[in-house]
Design a protein around this motif. Sequence first.
Motif, PDB file in Angstrom:
ATOM      1  N   THR A   1       3.419  14.894  -7.690  1.00 33.68           N
ATOM      2  CA  THR A   1       4.770  14.376  -7.484  1.00 33.68           C
ATOM      3  C   THR A   1       5.108  13.350  -8.565  1.00 33.68           C
ATOM      4  OG1 THR A   1       4.625  14.758  -5.101  1.00 33.68           O
ATOM      5  CG2 THR A   1       6.271  13.174  -5.842  1.00 33.68           C
ATOM      6  N   ALA A   2       4.135  12.521  -8.935  1.00 31.44           N
ATOM      7  CA  ALA A   2       4.352  11.520  -9.983  1.00 31.44           C
ATOM      8  C   ALA A   2       4.621  12.187 -11.329  1.00 31.44           C
ATOM      9  CB  ALA A   2       3.149  10.588 -10.079  1.00 31.44           C
ATOM     10  N   LEU A   3       3.873  13.250 -11.646  1.00 34.45           N
ATOM     11  CA  LEU A   3       4.091  13.965 -12.898  1.00 34.45           C
ATOM     12  C   LEU A   3       5.462  14.630 -12.913  1.00 34.45           C
ATOM     13  CD1 LEU A   3       2.996  14.819 -15.643  1.00 34.45           C
ATOM     14  CD2 LEU A   3       1.870  16.755 -14.504  1.00 34.45           C
ATOM     15  N   LYS A   4       5.873  15.188 -11.808  1.00 37.51           N
ATOM     16  CA  LYS A   4       7.206  15.796 -11.694  1.00 37.51           C
ATOM     17  C   LYS A   4       8.291  14.737 -11.894  1.00 37.51           C
ATOM     18  CE  LYS A   4      10.454  18.763 -10.495  1.00 37.51           C
ATOM     19  NZ  LYS A   4      11.167  19.372 -11.598  1.00 37.51           N
ATOM     20  N   PHE A   5       8.113  13.555 -11.283  1.00 36.43           N
ATOM     21  CA  PHE A   5       9.069  12.458 -11.447  1.00 36.43           C
ATOM     22  C   PHE A   5       9.176  12.084 -12.926  1.00 36.43           C
ATOM     23  CE2 PHE A   5      10.526   8.128 -11.696  1.00 36.43           C
ATOM     24  CZ  PHE A   5      11.464   8.007 -10.685  1.00 36.43           C
ATOM     25  N   LEU A   6       8.027  11.965 -13.593  1.00 35.87           N
ATOM     26  CA  LEU A   6       8.016  11.630 -15.017  1.00 35.87           C
ATOM     27  C   LEU A   6       8.782  12.676 -15.820  1.00 35.87           C
ATOM     28  CD1 LEU A   6       6.843   9.956 -17.440  1.00 35.87           C
ATOM     29  CD2 LEU A   6       4.948  11.587 -17.410  1.00 35.87           C
ATOM     30  N   ALA A   7       8.536  13.944 -15.555  1.00 34.36           N
ATOM     31  CA  ALA A   7       9.202  15.029 -16.286  1.00 34.36           C
ATOM     32  C   ALA A   7      10.712  15.020 -16.061  1.00 34.36           C
ATOM     33  CB  ALA A   7       8.612  16.374 -15.875  1.00 34.36           C
TER      34      ALA A   7
ATOM     35  N   LYS B   1       0.850  -1.179   0.000  1.00 26.76           N
ATOM     36  CA  LYS B   1       0.000   0.000   0.000  1.00 26.76           C
ATOM     37  C   LYS B   1       0.891   1.236   0.000  1.00 26.76           C
ATOM     38  CE  LYS B   1      -3.922   0.095   2.191  1.00 26.76           C
ATOM     39  NZ  LYS B   1      -5.002   0.174   3.195  1.00 26.76           N
ATOM     40  N   MET B   2       0.646   2.106  -0.996  1.00 27.70           N
ATOM     41  CA  MET B   2       1.462   3.305  -1.141  1.00 27.70           C
ATOM     42  C   MET B   2       0.554   4.510  -1.351  1.00 27.70           C
ATOM     43  SD  MET B   2       4.534   1.845  -3.560  1.00 27.70           S
ATOM     44  CE  MET B   2       5.719   3.122  -3.151  1.00 27.70           C
ATOM     45  N   THR B   3       1.027   5.667  -0.893  1.00 23.22           N
ATOM     46  CA  THR B   3       0.292   6.903  -1.089  1.00 23.22           C
ATOM     47  C   THR B   3       0.651   7.490  -2.439  1.00 23.22           C
ATOM     48  OG1 THR B   3       0.238   7.340   1.280  1.00 23.22           O
ATOM     49  CG2 THR B   3      -0.136   9.228  -0.184  1.00 23.22           C
ATOM     50  N   ILE B   4      -0.371   7.837  -3.204  1.00 26.11           N
ATOM     51  CA  ILE B   4      -0.189   8.415  -4.530  1.00 26.11           C
ATOM     52  C   ILE B   4      -0.395   9.923  -4.437  1.00 26.11           C
ATOM     53  CG2 ILE B   4      -0.996   8.441  -6.919  1.00 26.11           C
ATOM     54  CD1 ILE B   4       0.086   5.682  -5.933  1.00 26.11           C
ATOM     55  N   ASN B   5       0.606  10.679  -4.853  1.00 23.27           N
ATOM     56  CA  ASN B   5       0.475  12.123  -5.031  1.00 23.27           C
ATOM     57  C   ASN B   5       0.689  12.356  -6.518  1.00 23.27           C
ATOM     58  OD1 ASN B   5       1.758  14.876  -5.495  1.00 23.27           O
ATOM     59  ND2 ASN B   5       0.924  15.099  -3.435  1.00 23.27           N
ATOM     60  N   GLU B   6      -0.373  12.700  -7.219  1.00 23.45           N
ATOM     61  CA  GLU B   6      -0.322  12.770  -8.674  1.00 23.45           C
ATOM     62  C   GLU B   6       0.629  13.850  -9.184  1.00 23.45           C
ATOM     63  OE1 GLU B   6      -4.369  12.826 -10.047  1.00 23.45           O
ATOM     64  OE2 GLU B   6      -4.737  10.797  -9.288  1.00 23.45           O
TER      65      GLU B   6
ATOM     66  N   TYR C   1      -2.031   5.178 -15.508  1.00 25.30           N
ATOM     67  CA  TYR C   1      -1.662   5.137 -16.922  1.00 25.30           C
ATOM     68  C   TYR C   1      -0.276   4.513 -17.064  1.00 25.30           C
ATOM     69  CZ  TYR C   1      -5.471   8.367 -18.017  1.00 25.30           C
ATOM     70  OH  TYR C   1      -6.708   8.949 -18.189  1.00 25.30           O
ATOM     71  N   ALA C   2      -0.059   3.805 -18.166  1.00 17.12           N
ATOM     72  CA  ALA C   2       1.248   3.225 -18.473  1.00 17.12           C
ATOM     73  C   ALA C   2       1.974   4.121 -19.473  1.00 17.12           C
ATOM     74  CB  ALA C   2       1.079   1.831 -19.062  1.00 17.12           C
ATOM     75  N   VAL C   3       3.214   4.450 -19.190  1.00 19.73           N
ATOM     76  CA  VAL C   3       4.026   5.244 -20.111  1.00 19.73           C
ATOM     77  C   VAL C   3       4.423   4.331 -21.267  1.00 19.73           C
ATOM     78  CG1 VAL C   3       6.163   6.557 -20.388  1.00 19.73           C
ATOM     79  CG2 VAL C   3       4.842   6.743 -18.264  1.00 19.73           C
ATOM     80  N   THR C   4       4.043   4.723 -22.498  1.00 18.74           N
ATOM     81  CA  THR C   4       4.298   3.868 -23.657  1.00 18.74           C
ATOM     82  C   THR C   4       5.254   4.483 -24.678  1.00 18.74           C
ATOM     83  OG1 THR C   4       2.345   4.720 -24.807  1.00 18.74           O
ATOM     84  CG2 THR C   4       2.047   2.745 -23.448  1.00 18.74           C
TER      85      THR C   4
ATOM     86  N   PRO D   1       7.917   4.803  -9.047  1.00 18.54           N
ATOM     87  CA  PRO D   1       7.591   3.472  -8.515  1.00 18.54           C
ATOM     88  C   PRO D   1       6.103   3.283  -8.186  1.00 18.54           C
ATOM     89  CG  PRO D   1       9.611   4.283  -7.518  1.00 18.54           C
ATOM     90  CD  PRO D   1       9.034   5.419  -8.324  1.00 18.54           C
ATOM     91  N   THR D   2       5.403   4.358  -7.878  1.00 20.15           N
ATOM     92  CA  THR D   2       3.969   4.258  -7.575  1.00 20.15           C
ATOM     93  C   THR D   2       3.121   4.188  -8.838  1.00 20.15           C
ATOM     94  OG1 THR D   2       3.810   6.662  -7.481  1.00 20.15           O
ATOM     95  CG2 THR D   2       4.136   5.493  -5.374  1.00 20.15           C
ATOM     96  N   GLY D   3       3.719   4.488  -9.984  1.00 25.02           N
ATOM     97  CA  GLY D   3       2.985   4.552 -11.242  1.00 25.02           C
ATOM     98  C   GLY D   3       2.587   5.979 -11.560  1.00 25.02           C
ATOM     99  N   LEU D   4       2.071   6.181 -12.760  1.00 21.74           N
ATOM    100  CA  LEU D   4       1.624   7.498 -13.217  1.00 21.74           C
ATOM    101  C   LEU D   4       0.105   7.540 -13.109  1.00 21.74           C
ATOM    102  CD1 LEU D   4       2.411  10.221 -14.497  1.00 21.74           C
ATOM    103  CD2 LEU D   4       2.092   9.121 -16.735  1.00 21.74           C
ATOM    104  N   TRP D   5      -0.403   8.472 -12.330  1.00 23.07           N
ATOM    105  CA  TRP D   5      -1.839   8.557 -12.047  1.00 23.07           C
ATOM    106  C   TRP D   5      -2.373   9.933 -12.406  1.00 23.07           C
ATOM    107  CZ3 TRP D   5      -4.540   4.493  -9.515  1.00 23.07           C
ATOM    108  CH2 TRP D   5      -3.732   3.425  -9.123  1.00 23.07           C
TER     109      TRP D   5
END
Length: 141
Positions: free
Chosen positions: A49-55, A42-47, A72-75, A62-66
């Motif tokens: 923070t995830a977008l910043k990580f992707l950029a 179980k992990m906390t998702i901060n969307e 969503y899966a990065v393709t 590690p939590t995925g892109l939400w």
Amino acid sequence: MAQLEDGNFYAAAPVADEAGWGFIFKEDHEQMIMQDDMTEKKMTINEGTALKFLADNYKAPPTGLWFGGEKYAVTRVDKNFESGDCSFIFIFAAKPKKGVSIAITKTQVICGFYDEEKGQVGGNCTKAVVAFAEYMIGLGY
């Protein structure tokens, strides 16, 4: 639209009744995330923070892109996407029947979403995001 500095959205459309925010944002939430050893945690998702990580890293965290509580899966990642006189980072992420085209400029993250169940297609979404990225780059962003 999100600031590259922190990955947090500051604008969404459609603006009527703030409907756009429902597509792109959900407050921090917990999800069960598959780990490398095939166990779930179980992990906390901060969307944002995830977008910043992707950029910053050109891959999902590690939590995925939400977005909007959906994963969503990065393709596709193109670190040197060229359109007209502009060059920027272009990333595409998808889930069944939905997707998001992401352009990263000097200061902005531009995300365009499509949903096939609403008659929308990825190609048109990408065209709109690319055109808007060119416009923003032309303004110095």
